[in-house]
Enzyme design. Structure first.
Site, mmCIF file in Angstrom:
data_model
loop_
_atom_site.group_PDB
_atom_site.id
_atom_site.type_symbol
_atom_site.label_atom_id
_atom_site.label_comp_id
_atom_site.label_asym_id
_atom_site.label_seq_id
_atom_site.Cartn_x
_atom_site.Cartn_y
_atom_site.Cartn_z
ATOM 1 N N ASN A 9 -18.453 7.336 -39.014
ATOM 2 C CA ASN A 9 -19.807 6.745 -39.022
ATOM 3 C C ASN A 9 -20.690 8.132 -39.389
ATOM 4 O O ASN A 9 -20.612 8.770 -38.170
ATOM 5 C CB ASN A 9 -19.922 6.251 -37.554
ATOM 6 C CG ASN A 9 -21.249 5.792 -37.117
ATOM 7 O OD1 ASN A 9 -22.291 5.911 -38.056
ATOM 8 N ND2 ASN A 9 -21.618 5.217 -36.058
ATOM 9 N N TRP A 10 -21.225 8.192 -40.292
ATOM 10 C CA TRP A 10 -22.063 9.302 -40.622
ATOM 11 C C TRP A 10 -23.423 9.280 -39.834
ATOM 12 O O TRP A 10 -24.326 10.276 -39.789
ATOM 13 C CB TRP A 10 -22.556 9.138 -41.980
ATOM 14 C CG TRP A 10 -21.257 9.890 -42.704
ATOM 15 C CD1 TRP A 10 -19.866 10.362 -42.462
ATOM 16 C CD2 TRP A 10 -21.456 10.175 -44.135
ATOM 17 N NE1 TRP A 10 -19.306 10.588 -43.484
ATOM 18 C CE2 TRP A 10 -20.054 10.677 -44.408
ATOM 19 C CE3 TRP A 10 -22.268 10.396 -45.308
ATOM 20 C CZ2 TRP A 10 -19.754 10.909 -45.782
ATOM 21 C CZ3 TRP A 10 -21.785 10.634 -46.460
ATOM 22 C CH2 TRP A 10 -20.560 11.103 -46.784
ATOM 23 N N LYS A 11 -23.772 8.110 -39.120
ATOM 24 C CA LYS A 11 -25.165 7.882 -38.374
ATOM 25 C C LYS A 11 -26.482 8.425 -39.313
ATOM 26 O O LYS A 11 -26.276 8.053 -40.473
ATOM 27 C CB LYS A 11 -24.820 8.716 -36.885
ATOM 28 C CG LYS A 11 -23.744 8.439 -36.264
ATOM 29 C CD LYS A 11 -23.767 9.168 -34.943
ATOM 30 C CE LYS A 11 -22.187 8.608 -34.218
ATOM 31 N NZ LYS A 11 -22.270 9.052 -32.788
ATOM 32 N N HIS A 93 -23.345 -0.486 -31.994
ATOM 33 C CA HIS A 93 -23.014 0.785 -31.533
ATOM 34 C C HIS A 93 -23.973 1.024 -30.436
ATOM 35 O O HIS A 93 -25.088 0.843 -30.358
ATOM 36 C CB HIS A 93 -23.373 1.751 -32.825
ATOM 37 C CG HIS A 93 -22.746 3.061 -32.233
ATOM 38 N ND1 HIS A 93 -23.588 4.057 -31.575
ATOM 39 C CD2 HIS A 93 -21.728 3.743 -33.026
ATOM 40 C CE1 HIS A 93 -22.908 5.160 -31.734
ATOM 41 N NE2 HIS A 93 -21.763 5.049 -32.233
ATOM 42 N N GLU A 95 -25.621 3.482 -29.679
ATOM 43 C CA GLU A 95 -27.068 4.168 -29.867
ATOM 44 C C GLU A 95 -27.841 3.092 -30.358
ATOM 45 O O GLU A 95 -29.165 3.303 -30.198
ATOM 46 C CB GLU A 95 -26.735 5.231 -31.091
ATOM 47 C CG GLU A 95 -26.152 6.549 -30.555
ATOM 48 C CD GLU A 95 -25.210 7.220 -31.480
ATOM 49 O OE1 GLU A 95 -25.273 6.855 -32.700
ATOM 50 O OE2 GLU A 95 -24.469 7.862 -30.975
ATOM 51 N N GLU A 163 -15.945 2.571 -27.388
ATOM 52 C CA GLU A 163 -16.662 4.007 -27.556
ATOM 53 C C GLU A 163 -17.257 4.231 -26.210
ATOM 54 O O GLU A 163 -18.450 3.716 -26.035
ATOM 55 C CB GLU A 163 -17.753 4.033 -28.727
ATOM 56 C CG GLU A 163 -17.011 3.767 -30.054
ATOM 57 C CD GLU A 163 -17.749 4.497 -31.211
ATOM 58 O OE1 GLU A 163 -17.461 5.366 -31.470
ATOM 59 O OE2 GLU A 163 -19.057 4.137 -31.052
ATOM 60 N N GLY A 169 -19.998 12.341 -28.927
ATOM 61 C CA GLY A 169 -20.898 13.682 -29.193
ATOM 62 C C GLY A 169 -20.935 14.580 -28.097
ATOM 63 O O GLY A 169 -21.854 15.395 -28.181
ATOM 64 N N SER A 209 -15.996 11.715 -29.565
ATOM 65 C CA SER A 209 -15.350 13.168 -29.653
ATOM 66 C C SER A 209 -13.888 12.956 -30.195
ATOM 67 O O SER A 209 -12.924 14.102 -29.551
ATOM 68 C CB SER A 209 -15.613 13.889 -28.177
ATOM 69 O OG SER A 209 -16.750 13.868 -27.704
ATOM 70 N N GLY A 230 -17.641 9.941 -35.292
ATOM 71 C CA GLY A 230 -19.023 10.567 -35.669
ATOM 72 C C GLY A 230 -18.831 11.719 -36.274
ATOM 73 O O GLY A 230 -18.743 12.056 -37.671
ATOM 74 N N GLY A 231 -19.318 12.850 -35.463
ATOM 75 C CA GLY A 231 -19.609 14.385 -36.268
ATOM 76 C C GLY A 231 -18.144 14.617 -37.149
ATOM 77 O O GLY A 231 -18.580 15.279 -38.011
HETATM 78 P P1 13P Z 1 -18.559 11.598 -32.282
HETATM 79 O O1 13P Z 1 -17.419 11.390 -33.096
HETATM 80 O O2 13P Z 1 -19.613 12.350 -32.882
HETATM 81 O O3 13P Z 1 -18.464 11.570 -30.832
HETATM 82 O O4 13P Z 1 -19.276 9.988 -32.329
HETATM 83 C C1 13P Z 1 -18.392 8.829 -31.849
HETATM 84 C C2 13P Z 1 -19.211 7.796 -32.506
HETATM 85 O O5 13P Z 1 -20.265 7.307 -31.824
HETATM 86 C C3 13P Z 1 -18.753 6.935 -33.690
HETATM 87 O O6 13P Z 1 -19.488 5.915 -33.732
#
Ligand code: 13P
Length: 249
Positions: A9-11, A93, A95, A163, A169, A209, A230-231
Site C-alpha cells: 500500500n503506497w498510500k 483502511h 487512515e 492492521e 508506521g 510495521s 506500507g512503508g
Molecule cells: P506500515 O507498513 O508503514 O506500518 O503501514 C501498514 C499499513 O497501513 C498498510 O496498509
C-alpha cells in the site's frame, strides 16, 4: 487452500519516478509463487498497470466510491479502478476511517460496489491502542467484520487485513501470540458467517510495521496468509525480502 498475498500500500506516496520500483520488482519476480499486489495512489494506477502488464504482479486502488457514477467530485468508482487495470481495492483502511470518518456501513457499501465491479475487496480492520488496552480487541474486530464485510462474497473476492492502528508506521508490532489470537478469531468469524468452504479460503493479511527482518516470523503464525505493507513496500529492495519470506513460508 488459502492463497498467500503480499500486498503493498503506497498510500499518498509516489510519482512517475516510482514506476522504476515496480520495474525492479517485476524483474526480480518473473514467476512468484504467491500473489503479489501493489496499490499505488490513483494518479499512478493506470501507468503502474501498464508497467506491470503481462507480469504476475497485480495492481489495486486504495479506496473507491460506493456509487457507479455521478456527481461526486474527487471520488473514483470501482469500475474506474478496474478500467485503470486494478484487480483489487483496499477498503476501510484505518487512515480513511480516521481522516475521512468512514464508517463500517460505508466500507460495506464500497465493498459491495467493488465486488460488483469484479474487484477483490481488501477490507481492513484493527483496534486502536486504547481499544487494546481496554481488552476490547476481539469485540472491536468482530464488530468491524460484521459491519464492513458484505454478504454473499465468494472467497476470491475478499481479503481481510488485520492492521492494529498502533502498529501502523510506528515500528511497533504486536507479539506473535497477539497476532495469532486475532487471526484465529477472524478465521473463526469468517467460517461462522460464510461456512467453512468460503471462510477457510479467504486470505487474512497482517499489516503494521512489517519489514524484511520480521516477515518470516509473522508468516509462521497461524492463519497469517500474507501482509499488507506500507512503508516497506515503496522500494523494491525493501519489499522483495517480504515477498521472498512469504514464498518460503
Ligand atoms: P506500515 O507498513 O508503514 O506500518 O503501514 C501498514 C499499513 O497501513 C498498510 O496498509
Amino acid at each position: 487452500m488459502v492463497r498467500k498475498l503480499a500486498a503493498g500500500n503506497w498510500k499518498m506516496n509516489g510519482t512517475g519516478a516510482s514506476l522504476a520500483e515496480a520495474e525492479a520488482l517485476r524483474a526480480a519476480l518473473p514467476a512468484p509463487t504467491v500473489d503479489v499486489l501493489i496499490c499505488p495512489p490513483a494518479t499512478l494506477l493506470s501507468r503502474l498497470s501498464d508497467t506491470l502488464s503481462g507480469s504476475a504482479i497485480a495492481t489495486g486502488g486504495q479506496d473507491c466510491h460506493a456509487a457507479e457514477t455521478g456527481a461526486h467530485t474527487g471520488d473514483i468508482s470501482a469500475a474506474m479502478l478496474a478500467d485503470a487495470g486494478a484487480s483489487h481495492v483496499i477498503l476501510g483502511h484505518s487512515e480513511r476511517r480516521t481522516d475521512h470518518g468512514e464508517t463500517d456501513a460505508e466500507v460495506r457499501a464500497k465493498a459491495k460496489a467493488a465486488i460488483a465491479a469484479g474487484l477483490t475487496a481488501v477490507i481492513c480492520v484493527g483496534e486502536t491502542l486504547a481499544g487494546r488496552e481496554a481488552a476490547n480487541t476481539l469485540s472491536i474486530i468482530g464488530g468491524q467484520l460484521a459491519g464492513s464485510v458484505p454478504d454473499l462474497v465468494s472467497a476470491d473476492r475478499l481479503v481481510i487485513a488485520y492492521e492494529p492502528v498502533w502498529a501502523i508506521g510506528t515500528g511497533k508490532v504486536p507479539t506473535l501470540h497477539q497476532i495469532g489470537e486475532v487471526h484465529d478469531f477472524i478465521r473463526a468469524e469468517l467460517e461462522k458467517r460464510f461456512g467453512v468452504g468460503v471462510g477457510r479460503a479467504v486470505p487474512i493479511l497482517y499489516g503494521g510495521s512489517v519489514k524484511g527482518a520480521n516477515a518470516a516470523e509473522i508468516f509462521a503464525v497461524s492463519n497469517v496468509n500474507g501482509a499488507l505493507v506500507g512503508g516497506a513496500s515503496l522500494r523494491a529492495v525493501d519489499f522483495l525480502p517480504i515477498v521472498e519470506a512469504l514464498q518460503a513460508s
